[in-house]
Design an enzyme around this catalytic site. Structure first.
Site, PDB file in Angstrom:
ATOM      1  N   LYS A  42     -14.326   0.020  14.528  1.00  0.00           N
ATOM      2  CA  LYS A  42     -12.999  -0.687  14.710  1.00  0.00           C
ATOM      3  C   LYS A  42     -12.307  -0.777  13.227  1.00  0.00           C
ATOM      4  O   LYS A  42     -13.091  -0.703  12.142  1.00  0.00           O
ATOM      5  CB  LYS A  42     -13.281  -2.036  15.103  1.00  0.00           C
ATOM      6  CG  LYS A  42     -14.235  -2.991  14.347  1.00  0.00           C
ATOM      7  CD  LYS A  42     -14.150  -4.254  15.316  1.00  0.00           C
ATOM      8  CE  LYS A  42     -15.269  -5.234  14.155  1.00  0.00           C
ATOM      9  NZ  LYS A  42     -15.553  -6.653  15.143  1.00  0.00           N
ATOM     10  N   TYR A 268       4.921 -10.915 -13.699  1.00  0.00           N
ATOM     11  CA  TYR A 268       5.470 -12.034 -13.001  1.00  0.00           C
ATOM     12  C   TYR A 268       5.387 -13.328 -13.568  1.00  0.00           C
ATOM     13  O   TYR A 268       4.019 -13.811 -13.765  1.00  0.00           O
ATOM     14  CB  TYR A 268       5.368 -12.018 -11.424  1.00  0.00           C
ATOM     15  CG  TYR A 268       6.183 -10.911 -10.845  1.00  0.00           C
ATOM     16  CD1 TYR A 268       7.357 -10.839 -11.011  1.00  0.00           C
ATOM     17  CD2 TYR A 268       5.281  -9.863 -10.142  1.00  0.00           C
ATOM     18  CE1 TYR A 268       8.198  -9.818 -10.342  1.00  0.00           C
ATOM     19  CE2 TYR A 268       6.239  -8.716  -9.453  1.00  0.00           C
ATOM     20  CZ  TYR A 268       7.532  -8.702  -9.546  1.00  0.00           C
ATOM     21  OH  TYR A 268       8.283  -7.887  -8.952  1.00  0.00           O
TER      22      TYR A 268
END
Length: 377
Positions: A42, A268
């Site tokens: 999965k 940033y």
């Protein structure tokens, strides 16, 4: 999923299918002669690429696979996987025809789900989920009436019965006792089904830690997930010696170099402030590729030319900054390793996950689709 040569990739995953095969063989040896491996693929095989991993395991003799949802099962079939594919999660009954079309085996999540699947009027192969204490999916193992009613529904061919252990990763006496209680509930329910003339089919209850920490179980399958890929959910779970081999490496490139002076900021918020003249490398990977944004400010490191270098400042969506002052020969185009080996140095997925307060299962399964994959046989 995209597959490219490393020379053209901005950032990429390298997956060693030989390591996956080694881990599968070792786990199979832990399970006993009557129990077979069910490979859990999965979440795109925990970020390793579902189709290539499953097909390579089929070549090694693995014939059963587990996924979380219908779309993942269809993806495997479209990529040529032929073995049993069990959907461990809920599929709406409106999709019953698609389950049948693609030859997928659906879990029956509870009595109501079983009734709805049956009412869809499409013959389906299913496994019955039993709740033995996790209280997620499954009919309570003690509810014999609900089990019997569900097992006799039309249109449903029951070929298996399963449950899930919720604390098998722990070796504390309390958790070991709870795991044993789950096993007792599960095998008790299976025995009652058989006594009532209801064939339980192939039974399975162990996942990776159940295989690692429990003795042989009288089951048809054991569901190996994270361990199949050679890593453990947490760093403290690694045994000494460790026989599993990590299959995935995560790499990127140095795009550019910048020199900042003492007191200058970068990134940033100017979250990085240079204490002295500092050489920064701009690396071509970021949080949009699945990395936790907090990694850079949680002490994250990379390998460049076999040397550990610290991430600095705030990670961007597509890039991050690394202090390479200690590796003056760093040049644009250099390979950067975020998970894996470079020379004699290694950064393991368990280390990265621990820095971010999570587990490797989440870290690997969140790796983004724009990361190309190169497979090593």
């Amino acid at each position: 999923m995209k597959y490219e040569e490393v020379s053209t990739a901005r950032a990429w995953r390298e997956v060693d299918l030989g390591a996956v095969a080694h881990n599968a063989a070792w786990l199979q040896g832990r399970m006993g002669p009557e129990c077979r491996l069910m490979a859990v693929v999965k979440a795109d095989a925990y970020g390793h690429g579902d189709g290539p991993v499953a097909r390579s395991l089929e070549e090694q003799g693995v014939k059963a696979f587990a996924v979380a949802c219908l779309s993942e099962g269809i993806s495997l079939r479209r990529q040529g996987v032929e073995g049993l594919i069990l959907i461990l999660g809920y599929t709406p009954p409106e999709e019953a025809a698609e389950l049948a079309r693609w030859g997928l085996t659906q879990c029956v999540a509870d009595e109501a789900h079983g009734k709805a699947l049956s009412a869809a009027g499409v013959p389906l192969e299913v496994h019955l989920a039993l709740d033995t204490g996790m209280h997620r999916l499954g009919i309570p193992a003690e509810d014999h009436g609900a089990i019997a009613r569900t097992r006799t529904l039309p249109n449903l061919k029951f070929t298996g019965t399963f449950s899930h252990l919720c604390v098998s990763d722990s070796t504390s006496p309390e958790d070991q006792a709870f795991t044993q209680a789950q096993l007792d509930r599960f095998y008790g329910a299976v025995a009652r089904m058989a006594a009532a003339g209801l064939d339980p089919g192939g039974v399975h209850i162990q996942a990776s830690y159940g295989i690692l920490n429990l003795p042989h179980q009288p089951c048809a399958w054991a569901r190996a997930g994270i361990a199949l890929y050679g890593v453990y959910s947490r760093e403290e779970d690694r045994p000494d010696p460790d026989v599993l081999r990590p299959a995935l490496s995560l790499r990127a490139r140095v795009a550019a170099l910048r020199t900042v002076s003492a007191g200058e900021g970068a990134g940033y918020g100017l979250a990085f402030r240079a204490r002295g003249d500092t050489k920064l490398a701009v690396v071509t990977v970021g949080y949009a590729d699945g990395l936790p944004r907090m990694l850079a400010q949680a002490g994250g490191e990379v390998l460049i030319r076999g040397v550990r270098c610290p991430m600095v400042g705030r990670m961007c969506m597509d890039q991050l900054l690394v202090d390479v002052t200690g590796v003056p020969q760093t040049a644009p185009g250099d390979m950067v390793t975020l998970i894996g080996r470079d020379g004699g140095a290694e950064i393991r997925a368990e280390e990265v996950a621990a820095r971010c307060g999570t587990i490797t299962n989440e870290l690997l399964s969140r790796l983004g689709n724009r990361l190309t994959i190169q497979y090593c046989p």
